[in-house]
Scaffold this motif. Structure first.
Motif, short mmCIF file in Angstrom:
data_model
loop_
_atom_site.label_atom_id
_atom_site.label_comp_id
_atom_site.label_asym_id
_atom_site.label_seq_id
_atom_site.Cartn_x
_atom_site.Cartn_y
_atom_site.Cartn_z
N CYS A 121 22.38 -100.95 -16.06
CA CYS A 121 23.15 -100.08 -15.16
C CYS A 121 24.57 -100.61 -15.01
CB CYS A 121 22.46 -100.01 -13.80
SG CYS A 121 23.33 -98.99 -12.58
N ILE A 122 25.54 -99.72 -15.01
CA ILE A 122 26.94 -100.12 -14.89
C ILE A 122 27.25 -100.66 -13.51
CG2 ILE A 122 29.29 -99.18 -14.81
CD1 ILE A 122 28.41 -97.27 -17.08
N PHE A 123 26.59 -100.13 -12.48
CA PHE A 123 27.01 -100.41 -11.11
C PHE A 123 26.04 -101.28 -10.31
CE2 PHE A 123 29.09 -99.18 -7.09
CZ PHE A 123 30.41 -99.22 -7.52
N CYS A 124 24.74 -101.08 -10.46
CA CYS A 124 23.75 -101.79 -9.63
C CYS A 124 23.44 -103.16 -10.23
CB CYS A 124 22.48 -100.97 -9.50
SG CYS A 124 21.13 -101.82 -8.65
N LYS A 133 20.93 -104.46 -13.42
CA LYS A 133 21.50 -105.21 -14.54
C LYS A 133 20.65 -106.43 -14.85
CE LYS A 133 26.38 -104.17 -13.55
NZ LYS A 133 27.67 -104.79 -13.14
N GLY A 134 19.61 -106.65 -14.00
CA GLY A 134 18.75 -107.80 -14.18
C GLY A 134 19.16 -109.01 -13.34
N GLU A 135 20.16 -108.81 -12.44
CA GLU A 135 20.59 -109.91 -11.59
C GLU A 135 19.72 -110.01 -10.35
OE1 GLU A 135 24.74 -109.33 -10.82
OE2 GLU A 135 25.26 -109.16 -12.95
N ALA A 136 19.70 -111.18 -9.73
CA ALA A 136 18.81 -111.42 -8.60
C ALA A 136 19.39 -110.90 -7.28
CB ALA A 136 18.52 -112.92 -8.47
N ASN A 137 20.72 -110.94 -7.14
CA ASN A 137 21.34 -110.59 -5.86
C ASN A 137 21.98 -109.21 -5.90
OD1 ASN A 137 20.76 -113.17 -4.73
ND2 ASN A 137 22.54 -114.03 -5.81
N CYS A 138 22.07 -108.59 -4.72
CA CYS A 138 22.74 -107.30 -4.59
C CYS A 138 24.21 -107.54 -4.29
CB CYS A 138 22.10 -106.49 -3.46
SG CYS A 138 22.95 -104.92 -3.13
N ASN A 139 25.09 -107.13 -5.18
CA ASN A 139 26.53 -107.28 -4.94
C ASN A 139 27.32 -106.09 -5.45
OD1 ASN A 139 26.39 -107.63 -7.67
ND2 ASN A 139 27.12 -109.74 -7.70
N CYS A 140 26.74 -104.88 -5.33
CA CYS A 140 27.38 -103.69 -5.90
C CYS A 140 28.53 -103.18 -5.05
CB CYS A 140 26.36 -102.58 -6.12
SG CYS A 140 25.75 -101.84 -4.59
N LEU A 172 19.19 -98.49 -6.84
CA LEU A 172 17.91 -99.16 -7.04
C LEU A 172 16.80 -98.39 -6.34
CD1 LEU A 172 16.37 -101.66 -8.11
CD2 LEU A 172 16.83 -102.74 -5.90
N TYR A 173 17.07 -97.97 -5.11
CA TYR A 173 16.09 -97.16 -4.37
C TYR A 173 15.80 -95.86 -5.11
CZ TYR A 173 14.21 -94.17 -0.67
OH TYR A 173 13.42 -93.30 0.05
N GLU A 174 16.85 -95.20 -5.55
CA GLU A 174 16.68 -93.95 -6.28
C GLU A 174 15.87 -94.14 -7.56
OE1 GLU A 174 18.14 -90.41 -5.79
OE2 GLU A 174 17.47 -91.40 -3.96
N GLN A 175 16.10 -95.26 -8.24
CA GLN A 175 15.39 -95.53 -9.49
C GLN A 175 13.89 -95.58 -9.25
OE1 GLN A 175 16.12 -95.54 -12.53
NE2 GLN A 175 14.81 -96.93 -13.68
N HIS A 176 13.48 -96.30 -8.22
CA HIS A 176 12.05 -96.45 -7.96
C HIS A 176 11.47 -95.21 -7.28
CE1 HIS A 176 11.94 -100.51 -9.40
NE2 HIS A 176 12.92 -100.87 -8.58
N TRP A 177 12.21 -94.61 -6.35
CA TRP A 177 11.72 -93.42 -5.66
C TRP A 177 11.64 -92.24 -6.62
CZ3 TRP A 177 8.90 -92.09 -1.86
CH2 TRP A 177 8.92 -90.80 -1.34
N GLN A 178 12.67 -92.06 -7.43
CA GLN A 178 12.68 -90.97 -8.40
C GLN A 178 11.53 -91.12 -9.38
OE1 GLN A 178 14.90 -88.36 -8.21
NE2 GLN A 178 13.55 -87.40 -9.69
N TYR A 179 11.24 -92.36 -9.74
CA TYR A 179 10.13 -92.61 -10.67
C TYR A 179 8.82 -92.11 -10.06
CZ TYR A 179 6.46 -95.13 -13.15
OH TYR A 179 5.31 -95.44 -13.84
N LYS A 180 8.64 -92.36 -8.75
CA LYS A 180 7.41 -91.92 -8.09
C LYS A 180 7.33 -90.40 -8.03
CE LYS A 180 7.10 -96.08 -5.23
NZ LYS A 180 7.22 -96.64 -3.86
N ILE A 181 8.48 -89.77 -7.73
CA ILE A 181 8.51 -88.30 -7.67
C ILE A 181 8.20 -87.70 -9.04
CG2 ILE A 181 10.01 -86.31 -7.34
CD1 ILE A 181 11.47 -87.88 -5.20
#
Length: 322
Positions: free
Chosen positions: A26-29, A33-40, A48-57
């Protein structure tokens, strides 16, 4: 503009999260990108939320992720602009037509009988209802196939949005003084940029040159829209000296629609007169997929950062000249 530098054009659209997020590129998240910390540093909906929530939908509904629209259309040659340049017109679905109304929109085109790797990007010149107009130069192995063997059909895929670097300047500039420079086939994407700027009550002074197309073909339309239009036979020989005088008046925005050589020529002209003016330019990066996957559009910035030019807004001044 600074807050938009390197921002993904698809962020929080229906195409986000995209295939890059699926592969941890991902360009922004930072997490995607595989990093441990959130610094977007992003104040919108969490990708990130959308990625997992959209997957469930999607899993629940058994529907695929949103992908670009691909349609087969019948085209008409509206005008033969030059020896190898034609203006094509075709009708698309309402969804696709609405999608390409955004500034900087482009499509991938190919002849339906050709394999997918014949796709090539083309900027949108005009949208009227469901009817689109695009200008193409039939000079390469992909584009020449469009008119070969009396073909009248196209496969169009889109919408894509990063055809202009500095798009936020175009969208947000109001009541300003604008210099628009367009040469050759760059006149096609210049027309909607000028139209948008004039809609926002900007005064547009346009300098047009025929370039390799051999013809100035948007002058009358720009004049009818309220722009002041000047034409020269050669930007390099006659246009640049004229522009140095214009730049000294310190306009609010420079718009360059044409090849990178033209963009860098305007930058050099501004440096000659000692001005630093915001600049929006057409994106000329080589593109094959438009999704940031293939890597053909990667460019290096002066900060040694790789930019996916098909998806990232950035200041053209930061890109290292090839």
């Amino acid at each position: 503009m600074n807050k938009n530098i390197s921002q993904c054009v698809d962020i929080n659209s229906k195409y986000c999260p995209c295939l890059l997020a699926d592969t941890n590129h991902c360009i922004f998240c930072s997490h995607l990108k595989g990093e441990a910390n959130c610094n977007c540093n992003w104040s919108g909906i969490c990708i990130l939320y959308e990625q997992h929530w959209q997957y469930k939908i999607d899993k629940y509904n058994e529907e695929p992720n949103k992908i670009r629209i691909e349609e087969q259309v019948e085209f008409r040659v509206k005008e033969e602009i030059g020896k190898n340049t034609v203006l094509l017109e075709f009708d698309v679905s309402t969804e696709l037509a609405d999608g390409v109304k955004k500034i900087g929109s482009f499509l991938f085109l190919r002849c339906p009988s050709d394999p997918y790797f014949f796709n090539f990007p083309v900027n949108i010149m005009q949208v009227e209802g469901n009817t689109l107009q695009v200008a193409i130069e039939t000079i390469g192995p992909k584009s020449t196939r469009i008119l070969a063997e009396n073909n009248t059909k196209l496969l169009v895929r889109g919408p894509y949005y990063n055809g202009v670097l500095g798009g936020p300047w175009i969208d947000n500039m109001t009541d300003g003084n604008i210099i628009l420079v367009a040469g050759g086939i760059g006149q096609a994407p210049a027309f909607p940029l000028a139209k948008k700027l004039m809609t926002n009550h900007n005064q547009v002074r346009a300098l047009l040159a025929p370039g390799k197309v051999g013809k100035v073909f948007i002058d009358k339309q720009l004049q009818e829209g309220g722009a002041t239009v000047y034409t020269v036979s050669s930007l390099r020989e006659f246009g640049i000296p004229m522009l140095r005088e214009w730049f000294a008046l310190k306009p609010d925005l420079i718009v360059s629609s044409g090849p990178d050589e033209q963009h860098y020529g305007l930058i050099a002209a501004m440096q000659d007169v000692g001005v630093n003016i915001p600049m929006a330019v057409t994106n000329n990066a080589t593109m094959c997929c438009g999704e940031g996957i293939c890597g053909s559009c990667l460019k290096k910035t002066r900060d040694n950062i790789s930019i996916r030019m098909c998806k990232q807004q950035t200041d053209f001044l930061t890109i290292i000249e090839d």
